[in-house]
Design an enzyme around this catalytic site. Structure first.
Site, PDB file in Angstrom:
ATOM      1  N   ASN A  17       0.844  -1.210   0.000  1.00  0.00           N
ATOM      2  CA  ASN A  17       0.000   0.000   0.000  1.00  0.00           C
ATOM      3  C   ASN A  17       0.874   1.252   0.000  1.00  0.00           C
ATOM      4  O   ASN A  17       0.560   2.230  -0.686  1.00  0.00           O
ATOM      5  CB  ASN A  17      -0.942  -0.003   1.200  1.00  0.00           C
ATOM      6  CG  ASN A  17      -2.186  -0.816   0.939  1.00  0.00           C
ATOM      7  OD1 ASN A  17      -3.031  -0.419   0.132  1.00  0.00           O
ATOM      8  ND2 ASN A  17      -2.294  -1.980   1.576  1.00  0.00           N
ATOM      9  N   ARG A  68       4.260   1.977  25.213  1.00  0.00           N
ATOM     10  CA  ARG A  68       3.750   2.590  23.975  1.00  0.00           C
ATOM     11  C   ARG A  68       4.020   4.092  23.924  1.00  0.00           C
ATOM     12  O   ARG A  68       4.371   4.633  22.882  1.00  0.00           O
ATOM     13  CB  ARG A  68       2.238   2.350  23.858  1.00  0.00           C
ATOM     14  CG  ARG A  68       1.911   0.950  23.406  1.00  0.00           C
ATOM     15  CD  ARG A  68       0.414   0.728  23.293  1.00  0.00           C
ATOM     16  NE  ARG A  68       0.159  -0.699  23.339  1.00  0.00           N
ATOM     17  CZ  ARG A  68       0.190  -1.514  22.294  1.00  0.00           C
ATOM     18  NH1 ARG A  68       0.433  -1.034  21.104  1.00  0.00           N
ATOM     19  NH2 ARG A  68      -0.019  -2.799  22.425  1.00  0.00           N
ATOM     20  N   MET A  93       1.043  -2.537  12.275  1.00  0.00           N
ATOM     21  CA  MET A  93       0.370  -3.495  13.142  1.00  0.00           C
ATOM     22  C   MET A  93       0.611  -3.221  14.637  1.00  0.00           C
ATOM     23  O   MET A  93       0.770  -4.141  15.432  1.00  0.00           O
ATOM     24  CB  MET A  93       0.810  -4.930  12.777  1.00  0.00           C
ATOM     25  CG  MET A  93       0.558  -5.289  11.323  1.00  0.00           C
ATOM     26  SD  MET A  93      -1.100  -4.868  10.714  1.00  0.00           S
ATOM     27  CE  MET A  93      -1.901  -6.466  10.790  1.00  0.00           C
ATOM     28  N   LEU A  96      -2.168   2.321  18.579  1.00  0.00           N
ATOM     29  CA  LEU A  96      -1.653   3.618  18.993  1.00  0.00           C
ATOM     30  C   LEU A  96      -2.437   4.096  20.210  1.00  0.00           C
ATOM     31  O   LEU A  96      -3.640   3.805  20.338  1.00  0.00           O
ATOM     32  CB  LEU A  96      -1.767   4.617  17.842  1.00  0.00           C
ATOM     33  CG  LEU A  96      -0.879   4.269  16.635  1.00  0.00           C
ATOM     34  CD1 LEU A  96      -1.327   5.026  15.393  1.00  0.00           C
ATOM     35  CD2 LEU A  96       0.593   4.539  16.944  1.00  0.00           C
ATOM     36  N   ASN A 110      -6.185   5.253   7.766  1.00  0.00           N
ATOM     37  CA  ASN A 110      -5.766   3.848   7.798  1.00  0.00           C
ATOM     38  C   ASN A 110      -6.500   3.072   6.716  1.00  0.00           C
ATOM     39  O   ASN A 110      -7.640   3.406   6.371  1.00  0.00           O
ATOM     40  CB  ASN A 110      -6.128   3.249   9.173  1.00  0.00           C
ATOM     41  CG  ASN A 110      -5.765   1.775   9.285  1.00  0.00           C
ATOM     42  OD1 ASN A 110      -4.652   1.366   8.949  1.00  0.00           O
ATOM     43  ND2 ASN A 110      -6.717   0.960   9.737  1.00  0.00           N
ATOM     44  N   HIS A 112      -7.959  -0.730   5.845  1.00  0.00           N
ATOM     45  CA  HIS A 112      -8.324  -1.979   6.535  1.00  0.00           C
ATOM     46  C   HIS A 112      -8.894  -2.959   5.511  1.00  0.00           C
ATOM     47  O   HIS A 112      -9.724  -2.568   4.680  1.00  0.00           O
ATOM     48  CB  HIS A 112      -9.353  -1.692   7.630  1.00  0.00           C
ATOM     49  CG  HIS A 112      -9.758  -2.926   8.369  1.00  0.00           C
ATOM     50  ND1 HIS A 112      -8.931  -3.544   9.286  1.00  0.00           N
ATOM     51  CD2 HIS A 112     -10.873  -3.693   8.292  1.00  0.00           C
ATOM     52  CE1 HIS A 112      -9.531  -4.630   9.746  1.00  0.00           C
ATOM     53  NE2 HIS A 112     -10.711  -4.738   9.164  1.00  0.00           N
ATOM     54  N   ASP A 148      -9.982   0.058  14.213  1.00  0.00           N
ATOM     55  CA  ASP A 148     -10.711  -0.169  12.962  1.00  0.00           C
ATOM     56  C   ASP A 148     -12.108   0.463  12.985  1.00  0.00           C
ATOM     57  O   ASP A 148     -13.094  -0.130  12.509  1.00  0.00           O
ATOM     58  CB  ASP A 148     -10.779  -1.674  12.645  1.00  0.00           C
ATOM     59  CG  ASP A 148      -9.395  -2.273  12.483  1.00  0.00           C
ATOM     60  OD1 ASP A 148      -8.491  -1.562  12.012  1.00  0.00           O
ATOM     61  OD2 ASP A 148      -9.202  -3.444  12.841  1.00  0.00           O
TER      62      ASP A 148
HETATM   63  C1  GAR Z   1      -3.060  -4.723   3.992  1.00  0.00           C
HETATM   64  O1  GAR Z   1      -3.956  -5.691   3.496  1.00  0.00           O
HETATM   65  C2  GAR Z   1      -3.748  -3.841   5.001  1.00  0.00           C
HETATM   66  O2  GAR Z   1      -5.097  -3.591   4.691  1.00  0.00           O
HETATM   67  C3  GAR Z   1      -3.633  -4.662   6.253  1.00  0.00           C
HETATM   68  O3  GAR Z   1      -2.344  -5.211   6.207  1.00  0.00           O
HETATM   69  C4  GAR Z   1      -1.962  -5.371   4.842  1.00  0.00           C
HETATM   70  C5  GAR Z   1      -0.630  -4.697   4.647  1.00  0.00           C
HETATM   71  O4  GAR Z   1      -0.133  -4.964   3.379  1.00  0.00           O
HETATM   72  N1  GAR Z   1      -3.838  -3.860   7.410  1.00  0.00           N
HETATM   73  C6  GAR Z   1      -4.407  -4.307   8.518  1.00  0.00           C
HETATM   74  O5  GAR Z   1      -4.809  -5.446   8.658  1.00  0.00           O
HETATM   75  C7  GAR Z   1      -4.509  -3.275   9.626  1.00  0.00           C
HETATM   76  N2  GAR Z   1      -5.505  -3.663  10.564  1.00  0.00           N
HETATM   77  P1  GAR Z   1       1.004  -4.049   2.756  1.00  0.00           P
HETATM   78  O6  GAR Z   1       2.127  -3.988   3.795  1.00  0.00           O
HETATM   79  O7  GAR Z   1       1.460  -4.811   1.538  1.00  0.00           O
HETATM   80  O8  GAR Z   1       0.431  -2.731   2.454  1.00  0.00           O
END
Ligand code: GAR
Length: 225
Positions: A17, A68, A93, A96, A110, A112, A148
Site C-alpha cells: 500500500n 507505547r 500493526m 496507537l 488507515n 483496513h 478499525d
Molecule cells: C493490507 O492488506 C492492510 O489492509 C492490512 O495489512 C496489509 C498490509 O499490506 N492492514 C491491517 O490489517 C490493519 N488492521 P502491505 O504492507 O502490503 O500494504
C-alpha cells in the site's frame, strides 16, 4: 490553494500500500508528498523500497521501548523533524495510544482489509469466507482511538468466489486497497474530504458507479435451466 501536504506512511511489513501511495504522489499535482516512511520493525521489507525511491525512512523498533508512550514519543520526534502534516497507516500493526490518536485527529488515516464496520481486527478474509458472504472489500477511514473504526473515506467491494481461499481473496482485496488508498489520500490532502460527525462528505463525487451483483444476473436462459 494549500501546498502539498507532507505525509508520513507508517508500515510494519512489505509495504505494498505504501508503494501505491508513493506511486500516486510522483505526480507533481497530487496534493500530498511522501516525506517519510516509518516502521516499527527495522526488518520491514517496505523500508528498502522507500529508500530506493529516495524517501526518508525511520526504523523505530517498538521492542526497545518501555511502553507505547515512549515509543510514540520517538515517532512524534521524527514526525516533527520532517514537518509532517498527515499520517497514512499502511499495514502498521501496532495499536496507537488515545493520546497519539488525539494529537493526529483528522490528520491520520488507515486502510483496513474489510468493508467496515464488518470484520474489524485480524484474519478478515478467513472470517468473511467462514461466514459465506458474497461481497467483501476494503476501507480507508480516519483513525479514532477505537480499533478499525472512524469516519469512512472510501471503500471498494469485490466478489467472493466459491473457489476462494483466504490468499486468493486477500489478493483480490489488496488490488483494490491499492486503488482506494491513493484516492482517499488525495481527498484528504486536497481538503475535499470534510468530516461531519461520523460521516465524511466528499466534494465533487460523481455519479454512482455500477452496482456489484454477486452472482451476476443472467440476461438469457437456455432450456433445462
Ligand atoms: C493490507 O492488506 C492492510 O489492509 C492490512 O495489512 C496489509 C498490509 O499490506 N492492514 C491491517 O490489517 C490493519 N488492521 P502491505 O504492507 O502490503 O500494504
Amino acid at each position: 490553494m494549500r501546498g502539498r501536504q507532507r505525509t508520513a506512511i507508517f508500515i510494519s511489513g512489505r509495504g505494498s500500500n505504501m508503494g501505491s501511495l508513493i506511486g500516486a504522489a510522483r505526480d507533481p499535482y497530487f496534493p500530498a508528498e511522501i516525506a517519510l516512511v516509518l516502521s516499527n520493525r527495522p526488518e520491514a521489507e517496505g523500508l528498502s523500497v522507500a529508500k530506493a525511491a529516495g524517501i526518508a525512512t525511520a526504523a523505530i523498533d517498538h521492542r526497545i521501548y518501555a511502553g507505547r508512550a515512549a515509543f510514540e514519543g520517538s515517532c512524534q520526534a521524527m514526525l516533527d523533524i520532517h514537518r509532517i502534516d498527515l499520517i497514512c497507516l499502511a499495514g502498521f500493526m501496532r495499536m496507537l495510544t488515545p493520546a497519539f490518536v488525539e494529537h493526529w485527529r483528522e490528520r491520520m488515516i488507515n486502510v483496513h482489509p474489510a468493508l467496515l464496520p464488518a470484520y474489524p481486527g485480524l484474519n478478515t478474509h478467513a472470517r468473511a469466507l467462514a461466514d459465506g458472504v458474497k461481497i467483501h472489500g476494503c476501507t480507508v477511514h480516519y483513525v479514532v482511538p477505537e480499533m478499525d473504526a472512524g469516519p469512512i473515506i472510501a471503500q471498494a467491494a469485490v466478489a467472493v468466489l466459491d473457489a476462494d481461499t483466504s490468499e486468493t481473496l486477500a489478493a483480490r482485496v489488496l488490488a483494490q486497497e491499492h486503488v482506494i488508498y491513493p484516492t482517499a489520500l488525495r481527498l484528504v490532502a486536497s481538503g475535499a474530504a470534510r468530516i461531519e460527525g461520523n460521516h465524511v462528505r466528499l466534494e465533487g463525487t460523481g455519479e454512482a458507479p455500477q452496482p456489484l451483483l454477486v452472482p451476476a444476473p443472467r440476461a438469457t436462459f437456455s432450456p433445462g435451466e
